[in-house]
Scaffold this active site. Structure first.
Site, short mmCIF file in Angstrom:
data_model
loop_
_atom_site.label_atom_id
_atom_site.label_comp_id
_atom_site.label_asym_id
_atom_site.label_seq_id
_atom_site.Cartn_x
_atom_site.Cartn_y
_atom_site.Cartn_z
N CYS A 43 0.85 -1.19 0.00
CA CYS A 43 0.00 0.00 0.00
C CYS A 43 0.88 1.24 0.00
O CYS A 43 1.99 1.24 0.53
CB CYS A 43 -0.91 -0.01 1.23
SG CYS A 43 -2.07 1.39 1.26
N ASP A 45 0.43 3.77 1.70
CA ASP A 45 0.37 4.35 3.05
C ASP A 45 1.78 4.64 3.60
O ASP A 45 2.65 3.77 3.59
CB ASP A 45 -0.37 3.36 3.97
CG ASP A 45 -0.76 3.99 5.30
OD1 ASP A 45 0.14 4.47 6.02
OD2 ASP A 45 -1.96 3.99 5.62
N ARG A 47 2.81 4.81 6.48
CA ARG A 47 3.19 4.06 7.68
C ARG A 47 3.71 2.67 7.35
O ARG A 47 4.03 1.89 8.27
CB ARG A 47 1.98 3.95 8.62
CG ARG A 47 1.49 5.29 9.12
CD ARG A 47 0.11 5.19 9.73
NE ARG A 47 -0.91 4.85 8.72
CZ ARG A 47 -2.21 4.73 8.98
NH1 ARG A 47 -2.65 4.90 10.20
NH2 ARG A 47 -3.05 4.41 8.02
N HIS A 99 -2.09 -4.09 4.99
CA HIS A 99 -1.86 -3.68 6.38
C HIS A 99 -3.19 -3.44 7.07
O HIS A 99 -4.20 -3.14 6.41
CB HIS A 99 -0.98 -2.43 6.44
CG HIS A 99 -1.61 -1.20 5.87
ND1 HIS A 99 -2.25 -0.26 6.65
CD2 HIS A 99 -1.73 -0.76 4.59
CE1 HIS A 99 -2.71 0.71 5.88
NE2 HIS A 99 -2.42 0.43 4.62
N CYS A 102 -6.30 -0.15 6.90
CA CYS A 102 -5.98 0.51 5.64
C CYS A 102 -7.11 1.50 5.30
O CYS A 102 -8.28 1.12 5.24
CB CYS A 102 -5.83 -0.52 4.53
SG CYS A 102 -5.47 0.21 2.92
ZN LIG Z 1 -3.42 1.16 3.02
#
Ligand SMILES: [Zn+2]
Length: 223
Positions: A43, A45, A47, A99, A102
């Site tokens: 992803c 993302d 993080r 993750h 999400c």
């Molecule tokens: Zn995500």
């Protein structure tokens, strides 16, 4: 407003200096070639930074990231990365990494409109709809994380079904497809056991991984 991002450039200088001090010649050795063993499909993302999570250096991990770690059959971007990784770099492992919590999966789960990305996240909704009857049985507070895991299993299946991986297996090239999920709350990666080493594995890996997700999120029986 900052327009120069000097802090990031300063960080970069310090990082390059540190790496070079630890391993003299690190960058020049990477100049002529890269030979990563692993491809990561994760992803976007912030993080979930791929290299950091598995403690791999530049040159060791070939990475593709998008919103909600999707492998869409006709996405030339993702397919091109898989093709380059498989045919040219000959990576040994392709890992789809989702993750927990999400944002993309949560938006899809709850039909929350985001904008253009709704069309991209429609693929997550397809996964949700395929498993809707089961998802309805999951504790509402756990449904997003359950869908995050189902999504990984389905996207890893999509990797297996690409002509790229099918052709690699056909010519007996070793490439193993995996599905993992990362816990934002504890920093740990978990193997979802969606592991396929050849066309004969795919069906059973998919069924076993799905069954494991369902077992993990099953509500405890009320006595
Ligand atoms: Zn995500």
């Amino acid at each position: 407003m900052t327009t120069q991002l000097q802090e990031l450039l300063d960080n970069n200088r310090l990082w390059a200096k540190k790496v070079e001090a630890q391993t003299p010649g690190f960058f020049t050795n990477l100049l002529s070639q890269q030979a990563p063993q692993y491809m990561w499909i994760g992803c976007a993302d912030s993080r979930v930074p791929a290299n950091e999570l598995v403690n791999l250096l530049p040159g060791e991990l070939f990475v593709h990231r998008n919103v909600a770690n999707l492998v869409v059959h006709s996405d030339l971007n993702c397919l091109s990365v898989i093709q380059f990784a498989t045919d040219v770099l000959k990576v040994k492992h392709i890992i789809v990494v989702g993750h927990s919590n999400c944002g993309g999966v949560a938006a899809a789960m709850n039909d929350r409109r985001v904008g253009l990305s709704d069309n991209w996240l429609r693929h997550v909704q397809d996964v949700r709809n395929r498993h809707q009857a089961w998802l309805d049985t999951v504790d509402p507070s756990q449904r997003v994380n359950a869908l995050c895991e189902l999504n990984v299993v389905e996207q890893a299946l999509n990797v297996c079904q690409t002509t790229i991986v099918q052709d690699a297996w056909q010519r007996s090239q070793e490439v193993v497809v995996h599905g993992w999920v990362y816990g934002l709350h504890n920093g740990l990666l978990e193997d979802l056991a969606m592991t396929a080493t050849g066309p004969e594995d795919v069906g059973s890996a998919f069924e076993n991984a799905l069954a494991a997700v369902k077992a993990r999120y099953a509500k405890p029986e009320t006595p």
